[in-house]
Design a protein around this motif. Structure first.
Motif, mmCIF file in Angstrom:
data_model
loop_
_atom_site.group_PDB
_atom_site.id
_atom_site.type_symbol
_atom_site.label_atom_id
_atom_site.label_comp_id
_atom_site.label_asym_id
_atom_site.label_seq_id
_atom_site.Cartn_x
_atom_site.Cartn_y
_atom_site.Cartn_z
ATOM 1 N N ASN B 161 -49.164 53.897 -41.695
ATOM 2 C CA ASN B 161 -48.179 52.747 -41.378
ATOM 3 C C ASN B 161 -47.662 53.109 -39.860
ATOM 4 O O ASN B 161 -46.611 53.515 -40.059
ATOM 5 N N PRO B 162 -48.630 53.017 -39.039
ATOM 6 C CA PRO B 162 -48.193 53.732 -37.683
ATOM 7 C C PRO B 162 -47.053 52.651 -37.002
ATOM 8 O O PRO B 162 -46.471 53.314 -35.798
ATOM 9 N N GLU B 163 -46.749 51.581 -37.427
ATOM 10 C CA GLU B 163 -46.267 50.592 -36.606
ATOM 11 C C GLU B 163 -44.897 50.828 -36.262
ATOM 12 O O GLU B 163 -44.502 50.820 -34.815
ATOM 13 N N PRO B 164 -43.960 51.521 -37.028
ATOM 14 C CA PRO B 164 -42.759 51.827 -36.440
ATOM 15 C C PRO B 164 -42.831 53.021 -35.195
ATOM 16 O O PRO B 164 -41.840 52.850 -34.537
ATOM 17 N N LEU B 165 -43.864 53.582 -35.099
ATOM 18 C CA LEU B 165 -43.917 54.686 -34.076
ATOM 19 C C LEU B 165 -44.654 54.266 -33.077
ATOM 20 O O LEU B 165 -45.107 55.183 -31.990
ATOM 21 N N ALA B 166 -45.339 52.906 -33.017
ATOM 22 C CA ALA B 166 -46.374 52.479 -32.398
ATOM 23 C C ALA B 166 -45.856 52.585 -30.646
ATOM 24 O O ALA B 166 -47.028 53.010 -29.877
ATOM 25 N N ASP B 167 -44.622 52.292 -30.341
ATOM 26 C CA ASP B 167 -44.360 52.376 -29.066
ATOM 27 C C ASP B 167 -44.314 53.766 -28.479
ATOM 28 O O ASP B 167 -44.399 53.839 -27.348
ATOM 29 N N PHE B 168 -44.359 54.834 -29.295
ATOM 30 C CA PHE B 168 -44.139 55.918 -28.730
ATOM 31 C C PHE B 168 -45.473 56.859 -28.583
ATOM 32 O O PHE B 168 -45.620 58.017 -27.983
ATOM 33 N N PHE B 169 -46.269 56.415 -29.070
ATOM 34 C CA PHE B 169 -47.717 57.271 -29.188
ATOM 35 C C PHE B 169 -48.598 56.470 -28.605
ATOM 36 O O PHE B 169 -49.098 55.222 -28.507
ATOM 37 N N ASP B 170 -49.591 57.307 -27.840
ATOM 38 C CA ASP B 170 -50.860 56.723 -27.015
ATOM 39 C C ASP B 170 -51.852 56.567 -28.256
ATOM 40 O O ASP B 170 -52.484 55.464 -28.007
ATOM 41 N N LEU B 171 -52.066 57.299 -29.100
ATOM 42 C CA LEU B 171 -53.062 56.938 -30.136
ATOM 43 C C LEU B 171 -52.644 57.571 -31.201
ATOM 44 O O LEU B 171 -51.930 58.704 -31.356
ATOM 45 N N PHE B 172 -53.044 57.143 -32.346
ATOM 46 C CA PHE B 172 -53.114 57.726 -33.761
ATOM 47 C C PHE B 172 -54.459 58.263 -34.568
ATOM 48 O O PHE B 172 -55.185 57.652 -34.077
ATOM 49 N N ILE B 173 -54.443 59.233 -35.243
ATOM 50 C CA ILE B 173 -55.504 59.568 -35.746
ATOM 51 C C ILE B 173 -55.493 59.237 -37.246
ATOM 52 O O ILE B 173 -54.496 59.525 -37.936
ATOM 53 N N ILE B 174 -56.431 58.528 -37.736
ATOM 54 C CA ILE B 174 -56.230 57.929 -39.377
ATOM 55 C C ILE B 174 -57.183 58.856 -40.053
ATOM 56 O O ILE B 174 -58.545 58.844 -39.818
ATOM 57 N N GLY B 175 -56.497 59.199 -41.006
ATOM 58 C CA GLY B 175 -57.379 60.140 -41.916
ATOM 59 C C GLY B 175 -57.275 61.702 -41.922
ATOM 60 O O GLY B 175 -56.432 62.365 -41.031
ATOM 61 N N GLU B 176 -58.271 62.296 -42.183
ATOM 62 C CA GLU B 176 -58.207 63.831 -42.030
ATOM 63 C C GLU B 176 -58.985 64.252 -40.715
ATOM 64 O O GLU B 176 -59.895 63.579 -40.201
ATOM 65 N N GLY B 177 -58.143 65.467 -40.331
ATOM 66 C CA GLY B 177 -58.426 65.617 -38.904
ATOM 67 C C GLY B 177 -59.586 66.518 -38.558
ATOM 68 O O GLY B 177 -59.828 66.588 -37.420
ATOM 69 N N GLU B 178 -60.162 67.024 -39.580
ATOM 70 C CA GLU B 178 -61.020 68.215 -39.381
ATOM 71 C C GLU B 178 -62.046 67.997 -38.248
ATOM 72 O O GLU B 178 -62.593 68.650 -37.389
#
Ligand code: SF4
Ligand code: SF4
Lengths: 220, 636
Positions: B161-178
């Motif tokens: 649930n990235p929304e509360p932080l959405a203003d601060f980040f250029d993008l989010f990675i959803i799921g496992e990062g490998e």
């Protein structure tokens, strides 16, 4: 067999506490897969021991440690293997075999030699040198030592310093380990510095010695 | 590498480290770190963990990403943690910007700054760290000057649930990062080489599976302030589906694990025995977002364990996963690991136990939690409520586990429960006390029996720890409004009254205010960004550290942003409501989650699909994956 080794610690690793360093060596021994002897008992630990703890923030140029092995191994091999298992800024520079019943480092060592390189502009350095001269000439120099959760304690700094000498901007200090507690080099240096200078020096413990009553000294 | 970086090593060494508490926590260059040449790197990345080093380095995900990126010769990744408050104060005084631990490079000189989002109450630390790094906090404020500022990205469980932080980040990675992390770096270098703008890059990134670029999604609210829908730019996907590793056996795993100088919370070598847990406890977010179950083969684990132990010199090995006792070959694997390593004085540990005799048996075999304390989590005090939350544990399991623990010689047991669960009544809370009494009675009868063979025994002591339930996104309880603070306070008092007369049991309850704030953010929307900004300006940080948590400042921040926090925490969503995290697809269908929510109302259980047929959570067809269980025999 028993091995005595000399190691150096510098760079940021000078900020490790004695305990951190102990833990580090214990793990390095396992990584180096040396045939270390273990103590008996419920919670066996490798038989490795060190000289007197060094203060956090001091480099060590000739620190000492003893190691007991289950199987004989050339001291050079121990040194090489250990070095591969140590992080940068920490290295073993010499190793020799000692008698299994050699006295413990902690029991024998009674003198530490330090070098403090001052990083100061000339006028301030001159002031420090003047203060050092007065300090050397004095009979007693008392300071209040702050102790966490205990009352401050009055100590005689001058009595704790056996010898001091300048080489350019580097002050060489000899501080014996006294049974009643020895002075800390940083206490002497802070005393010499004008207030507000912070730690305007690079401090290293450069040697640990056994000094006899007639002032003869040897490295154990 | 698009910026030359000065190393701040000299300043850190001379102006900071001599004056801070526990300087060992700020030293990079630990054994098994990799040395990389900044000048040679095609792209550089700083990985920020928004808490102290001792917490961050205990976190496996951090180690995995360090390995995954640095394994690629052309990329460089360095670690950054939160400086403790004394360190931060000095840094601000001396104008030393936040730096990486590895080489004391300023965070603002990296091409990409990645933040791991582990728990909501680290959000204030994130803003504080970005500020300490000298970065503009809002993504919009970093966008104007092309590539002057690093790209600031985030991943981890809270990105669901990235929304509360959405203003601060250029993008989010959803799921496992490998897999996706290197893909992102590849795309970044490709776009920079081609001379694309930041804007163009973000549009390209949005097309990468698993990447959510919030500025391409604009929330639309109804007149009464409810979320109506997301307005999505045409080239961005309607829903961003999570990424996952299909086969854990072949996934990159850091065997040469970094050995910290300072003491950290979990100071040991680790193996990850599996990922995912399908037990389906309805309150549990991890059990949904890490689906499906992917076990590693015992052979792979044995090899990784051996390598990790020799490479680190640790004398403890942790078998990590959400529920290690569920691993198909757990018992033979433990035997094997003990046979391989116990002669070298290595102990093996399990992070968590299932509530049953078998798990306790495993713990006993390991002998690690040395008769100090054993932790069991029945989560709820009555069978009815345990069925509602689908915690597949019954009273017999609990008593059998306690019996097994007593037999094995434990005399301290810790029990974890939750209060404020859906459909909870006061009887359920009294049930917690009742259970405590029954367990203590077991201990007494045991002690009496022991008296007869004249072995003196210490009486059984139990600690009951009660957390206040926080509903999380992507769980069957995501629609449930959290109990109000007054209600939780009443429940807390009820519990303490119940426990007052129980000798041998100690009750402690989590902080209500903290659970409340967690509840606000866990199901919050984009408007909460204003609150975070205000809270940061008021000095909020280290909220999960009791001594730093400043509830009054948080209330002030809500006030300044004109937002009523209770409206967020206590909001009961309706089936047709648009949820703030609707556009994030964890693979488990919303329909199934709703069914689970309805089954909870009927106290109806759902079995783990490990034990029976597929129950249709939807992840396997949606992501083309399947549960992978290892063969149950171990090669000798
Ligand atoms: S057992 Fe339940 S609480 Fe634990 S990880 Fe699995 S679903 Fe979550
Ligand atoms: S889709 Fe079916 S088999 Fe796959 S995890 Fe969900 S319930 Fe289990």
């Amino acid at each position: 067999m028993s091995i005595r080794f000399v190691y150096q610690v510098d760079g940021v690793l000078k900020f490790l506490s004695h305990l951190d360093l102990l833990k580090l060596f214990n793990r390095a021994l396992l990584r180096a897969s040396l045939p270390v002897a273990y103590s008996e008992g419920f919670n066996p630990h490798p038989k490795i021991s060190f000289g007197p703890p060094r203060g956090v923030g001091q480099e060590g140029r000739r620190e000492l440690g003893d190691l007991q092995l289950k199987e004989p191994l050339q001291p050079e091999v121990v040194m090489q293997r250990l070095n591969l298992a140590l992080p940068k800024n920490l290295r073993v520079v010499a190793a020799k075999e000692i008698a299994d019943d050699a006295p413990a480092l902690m029991a024998e060592i009674n003198l530490a030699v330090y070098e403090a390189e001052f990083i100061l502009e000339p006028a301030l350095l001159a002031a420090v040198k003047d203060k050092a001269a007065a300090f050397w000439a004095a009979d007693r120099v008392e300071i209040l030592r702050k102790r966490p959760k205990k009352r401050d304690k009055m100590i005689d700094l001058r009595a704790g310093v056996q010898y001091l000498e300048w080489q350019d901007n580097t002050l060489c200090l000899e501080i014996p380990f006294a049974e009643t507690g020895s002075v800390k080099p940083a206490e002497v240096l802070q005393y010499l510095l004008p207030p507000g200078c912070g730690a305007a020096y690079r401090l290293a413990r450069v040697g640990l010695f056994v000094q006899s009553a007639d002032n003869q000294r040897r490295e154990p | 590498m698009y910026k030359t970086a000065k190393s701040w090593a000299a300043e850190v060494e001379s102006q900071l480290l001599p004056y801070v508490d526990k300087p060992a926590q700020y030293l990079g260059g630990e054994y098994n770190t990799v040395e990389k040449d900044w000048q040679q790197a095609a792209a550089t990345m700083a990985l920020l963990f928004p808490d102290l080093y001792e917490i961050g380095m205990s976190h496996l995900g951090m180690r995995i990403l360090y390995e995954v990126v640095n394994k690629r010769p052309e990329y460089l990744l360095e670690r950054v943690f939160a400086p403790a408050t004394d360190m931060e104060k000095l840094m601000r005084e001396k104008h030393i910007p936040l730096f990486s631990w590895d080489n004391y490079h300023a965070v603002r000189d990296f091409d990409i700054v990645g933040v791991t989002l582990q728990y909501e109450m680290s959000f204030s630390n994130i803003l504080n760290m970005l500020d300490l790094a000298g970065l503009p906090l809002l993504a919009a404020d970093r966008a104007g000057d092309g590539w002057q500022w690093p790209l600031v990205v985030a991943g981890g469980p809270c990105a669901y649930n990235p929304e509360p932080l959405a203003d601060f980040f250029d993008l989010f990675i959803i799921g496992e990062g490998e897999d996706v992390e290197p893909e992102l770096l590849d795309l970044y270098t490709e776009c920079r080489r081609a001379g694309l703008s930041r804007e163009q890059f973000l549009h390209r990134a949005a097309a990468l599976p698993g990447i959510y670029v919030p500025q391409l999604y604009q929330p639309v609210y109804t007149e009464d302030g409810r979320l109506k829908a997301m307005q999505i730019e045409p080239d961005a996907p309607a829903r961003v589906q999570k990424r996952l590793v299909q086969d854990m056996n072949t996934a990159l795993f850091p065997e040469c694990q970094i050995v910290p100088f300072a003491q950290i919370v979990h100071d040991r070598a680790v193996i990850e025995v599996m990922r995912g847990c399908n037990r389906g406890c309805r309150f549990c977010q991890a059990g949904i977002i890490y689906r499906p179950v992917r076990e590693k083969s015992p052979e792979v684990l044995r090899a990784q364990a051996a390598k990790a132990l020799t490479a680190t010199g640790y004398d403890e090995l942790g078998m990590i996963s959400l529920s290690t006792a569920d691993y198909s070959c757990v018992s033979p694997l433990i035997d094997q690991l003990l046979a391989d390593h116990s002669a070298d004085g290595v102990s093996v540990s399990l992070p968590s136990l299932r509530v049953d005799a078998v798990s306790v048996g495993l713990a006993d075999k390991l002998q690690t939690v040395r008769k100090g304390g054993l932790t069991l989590a029945p989560e709820a005090g009555t069978q009815r409520l345990r069925d509602i939350i689908n915690k597949g544990v019954n009273e017999e399991d609990i008593f059998a586990a306690v019996q097994a623990a007593l037999t094995a010689g434990w005399n301290t047991i810790k029990l974890y429960f939750m209060a404020g669960l859906p459909y909870e009544t006061d009887d359920d809370l009294r049930g917690i006390a009742q259970l405590a009494r029954q367990i203590l009675a077991l201990g007494r009868s045991r002690a009496a029996a022991a008296d007869m063979d004249a072995k003196p025994r210490r009486p059984l002591n139990i600690t009951v720890s009660v957390a206040f339930f926080v509903p999380k996104a992507h769980t069957p309880f995501q629609w449930f409004g959290q109990n109000s603070r007054t209600e939780l306070q009443r429940k807390r008092e009820l519990l303490f009254a119940e426990f007052k007369d129980i000798r041998g049991a100690r009750l402690n309850c989590h902080d209500i205010e903290l659970s409340f704030l967690e509840g606000v953010f866990s199901r919050g929307d984009r408007r909460l960004g204003q609150v975070l900004l205000a809270a940061h300006k008021l000095g909020c940080k280290f909220d999960s550290w009791h001594e730093h948590f400043a509830y009054d400042k948080w209330l002030q921040a809500f006030d300044q942003a004109g937002i009523d926090p209770a409206e967020y925490a206590e909001r009961q969503f309706a089936q047709e409501d648009c949820l703030p995290w609707e556009h994030i697809d964890c693979g488990v269908s919303k329909k199934w989650l709703w069914q689970e929510w309805e089954k909870a109302a009927r106290a109806e259980k759902t079995l783990d699909c490990r034990q029976g047929p597929c129950n249709g959570c939807g992840i396997c067809p949606a992501l083309g994956c399947e549960n992978r269980y290892c063969e149950s025999e171990v090669a000798e």
